[in-house]
Write a protein that holds these residues in place. Structure first.
Motif, mmCIF file in Angstrom:
data_model
loop_
_atom_site.group_PDB
_atom_site.id
_atom_site.type_symbol
_atom_site.label_atom_id
_atom_site.label_comp_id
_atom_site.label_asym_id
_atom_site.label_seq_id
_atom_site.Cartn_x
_atom_site.Cartn_y
_atom_site.Cartn_z
ATOM 1 N N VAL A 1 8.913 -6.594 15.430
ATOM 2 C CA VAL A 1 7.994 -5.818 14.602
ATOM 3 C C VAL A 1 8.017 -6.329 13.163
ATOM 4 C CG1 VAL A 1 7.577 -3.522 13.615
ATOM 5 C CG2 VAL A 1 8.032 -3.766 16.043
ATOM 6 N N GLY A 2 9.206 -6.622 12.648
ATOM 7 C CA GLY A 2 9.317 -7.164 11.293
ATOM 8 C C GLY A 2 8.589 -8.487 11.162
ATOM 9 N N ASP A 3 8.689 -9.336 12.188
ATOM 10 C CA ASP A 3 7.988 -10.615 12.177
ATOM 11 C C ASP A 3 6.478 -10.404 12.115
ATOM 12 O OD1 ASP A 3 7.854 -13.544 12.480
ATOM 13 O OD2 ASP A 3 6.993 -13.057 14.457
ATOM 14 N N ARG A 4 5.985 -9.455 12.863
ATOM 15 C CA ARG A 4 4.534 -9.158 12.832
ATOM 16 C C ARG A 4 4.121 -8.639 11.459
ATOM 17 N NH1 ARG A 4 3.186 -12.495 16.331
ATOM 18 N NH2 ARG A 4 4.070 -12.097 18.369
ATOM 19 N N GLY A 5 4.967 -7.856 10.857
ATOM 20 C CA GLY A 5 4.661 -7.362 9.503
ATOM 21 C C GLY A 5 4.568 -8.501 8.506
ATOM 22 N N VAL A 6 5.487 -9.444 8.605
ATOM 23 C CA VAL A 6 5.474 -10.605 7.706
ATOM 24 C C VAL A 6 4.219 -11.442 7.948
ATOM 25 C CG1 VAL A 6 6.638 -12.787 7.168
ATOM 26 C CG2 VAL A 6 7.971 -10.674 7.394
ATOM 27 N N LEU B 1 1.359 -10.401 9.043
ATOM 28 C CA LEU B 1 0.219 -9.674 8.467
ATOM 29 C C LEU B 1 0.160 -9.851 6.953
ATOM 30 C CD1 LEU B 1 0.293 -6.379 10.558
ATOM 31 C CD2 LEU B 1 -1.603 -8.016 10.447
ATOM 32 N N ILE B 2 1.295 -9.781 6.308
ATOM 33 C CA ILE B 2 1.330 -9.952 4.845
ATOM 34 C C ILE B 2 0.900 -11.367 4.461
ATOM 35 C CG2 ILE B 2 2.880 -10.065 2.849
ATOM 36 C CD1 ILE B 2 4.373 -7.660 4.088
ATOM 37 N N GLN B 3 1.299 -12.351 5.267
ATOM 38 C CA GLN B 3 0.953 -13.746 4.975
ATOM 39 C C GLN B 3 -0.542 -14.015 5.104
ATOM 40 O OE1 GLN B 3 3.532 -15.916 7.638
ATOM 41 N NE2 GLN B 3 5.187 -16.012 6.114
ATOM 42 N N GLN B 4 -1.270 -13.152 5.798
ATOM 43 C CA GLN B 4 -2.717 -13.325 5.904
ATOM 44 C C GLN B 4 -3.370 -13.225 4.531
ATOM 45 O OE1 GLN B 4 -4.650 -14.088 8.671
ATOM 46 N NE2 GLN B 4 -2.649 -14.472 9.602
ATOM 47 N N GLY B 5 -2.818 -12.403 3.652
ATOM 48 C CA GLY B 5 -3.246 -12.363 2.257
ATOM 49 C C GLY B 5 -4.420 -11.474 1.922
ATOM 50 N N THR B 6 -5.038 -10.807 2.875
ATOM 51 C CA THR B 6 -6.135 -9.901 2.519
ATOM 52 C C THR B 6 -5.537 -8.531 2.196
ATOM 53 O OG1 THR B 6 -6.511 -9.103 4.778
ATOM 54 C CG2 THR B 6 -7.677 -11.122 4.118
ATOM 55 N N PRO B 7 -6.217 -7.757 1.388
ATOM 56 C CA PRO B 7 -5.660 -6.446 1.024
ATOM 57 C C PRO B 7 -5.345 -5.557 2.231
ATOM 58 C CG PRO B 7 -7.524 -6.972 -0.395
ATOM 59 C CD PRO B 7 -7.458 -8.042 0.659
ATOM 60 N N THR C 1 -4.631 -6.514 5.427
ATOM 61 C CA THR C 1 -3.479 -7.002 6.203
ATOM 62 C C THR C 1 -2.177 -6.865 5.429
ATOM 63 O OG1 THR C 1 -3.846 -9.296 5.502
ATOM 64 C CG2 THR C 1 -4.877 -8.593 7.578
ATOM 65 N N ILE C 2 -2.249 -6.986 4.114
ATOM 66 C CA ILE C 2 -1.036 -6.771 3.302
ATOM 67 C C ILE C 2 -0.585 -5.314 3.416
ATOM 68 C CG2 ILE C 2 -0.134 -6.686 0.949
ATOM 69 C CD1 ILE C 2 -1.830 -9.195 0.367
ATOM 70 N N ALA C 3 -1.537 -4.395 3.345
ATOM 71 C CA ALA C 3 -1.203 -2.964 3.456
ATOM 72 C C ALA C 3 -0.621 -2.663 4.841
ATOM 73 C CB ALA C 3 -2.433 -2.107 3.198
ATOM 74 N N TYR C 4 -1.279 -3.187 5.895
ATOM 75 C CA TYR C 4 -0.764 -2.974 7.242
ATOM 76 C C TYR C 4 0.607 -3.629 7.418
ATOM 77 C CZ TYR C 4 -5.026 -0.942 9.223
ATOM 78 O OH TYR C 4 -6.068 -0.116 9.515
ATOM 79 N N GLY C 5 0.756 -4.826 6.898
ATOM 80 C CA GLY C 5 2.025 -5.534 7.011
ATOM 81 C C GLY C 5 3.159 -4.772 6.347
ATOM 82 N N ALA C 6 2.884 -4.233 5.164
ATOM 83 C CA ALA C 6 3.906 -3.449 4.461
ATOM 84 C C ALA C 6 4.252 -2.190 5.251
ATOM 85 C CB ALA C 6 3.422 -3.088 3.064
ATOM 86 N N ALA C 7 3.223 -1.545 5.817
ATOM 87 C CA ALA C 7 3.464 -0.340 6.617
ATOM 88 C C ALA C 7 4.272 -0.679 7.866
ATOM 89 C CB ALA C 7 2.140 0.311 7.001
ATOM 90 N N LEU D 1 12.786 -0.792 9.139
ATOM 91 C CA LEU D 1 13.760 -0.313 8.152
ATOM 92 C C LEU D 1 14.232 1.100 8.497
ATOM 93 C CD1 LEU D 1 12.175 -1.638 4.835
ATOM 94 C CD2 LEU D 1 14.147 -2.555 6.081
ATOM 95 N N ILE D 2 13.296 1.959 8.816
ATOM 96 C CA ILE D 2 13.650 3.325 9.207
ATOM 97 C C ILE D 2 14.455 3.313 10.510
ATOM 98 C CG2 ILE D 2 12.719 5.541 10.008
ATOM 99 C CD1 ILE D 2 10.378 5.064 8.045
ATOM 100 N N GLY D 3 14.002 2.522 11.466
ATOM 101 C CA GLY D 3 14.718 2.428 12.741
ATOM 102 C C GLY D 3 16.118 1.871 12.573
#
Length: 154
Positions: free
Chosen positions: A21-26, A28-34, A36-42, A48-50
């Motif tokens: 899941v963390g890899d998918r978040g990264v 998404l953030i690397q895509q660079g659009t607002p 995907t960055i928001a989704y990636g951060a979420a 982290l919570i888990g």
């Protein structure tokens, strides 16, 4: 022993899941659009919570096991005096009777971690998991000399 193996296998599976899941978040953030960055951060918040929850649960289990070993060495573990059904389940009336005894013991010595440990076992046998956990947390805190929160009365 079987429960420990199951716990460690499930914890390992969760860690693998958190990494994926963390890899998918990264990614998404690397895509660079607002968006995907928001989704990636979420998405990054979930592992982290888990991870925090898994750490807290593991620490709780280790501390409870440490107290159980110490109480066993003292000969103070509660004796299994519960009546069981033919299928092996604990009889509710029997669990309630043992619980009443453990509660009276804890009320008589509220600062003794041993009585809180035994009360936690009685709560567990009576199928009240939430109160069992709170009583065990209190036993751990009393054993370790940590302050006990006022709202942590099981």
């Amino acid at each position: 022993m079987r429960a420990k193996i199951t716990y460690f296998v499930l914890a390992a599976v969760l860690v693998v899941y958190f990494v994926l899941v963390g890899d998918r978040g990264v990614l998404l953030i690397q895509q660079g659009t607002p968006v995907t960055i928001a989704y990636g951060a979420a998405v990054l918040v979930l592992p982290l919570i888990g991870g925090w929850f898994l750490w807290q649960t593991t620490q709780f289990a280790r501390n409870a096991d440490r107290l159980a070993r110490e109480l066993d060495a003292e000969g103070g573990l509660p004796v299994d005096e519960l009546v069981r059904t033919p299928s092996g389940r604990i009889d509710r009336d029997s669990a309630d009777a043992v619980f009443a005894k453990r509660r009276a013991e804890t009320e008589a010595s509220p600062e003794d971690w041993r009585s809180w440990f035994r009360l936690a076992i009685a709560y567990h046998d009576a199928r009240d998991t939430a109160r069992a956990r709170k009583a065990m947390q209190r036993a751990i805190a009393l054993h370790d000399g940590k302050p006990v929160r006022a709202g942590n009365n099981a």
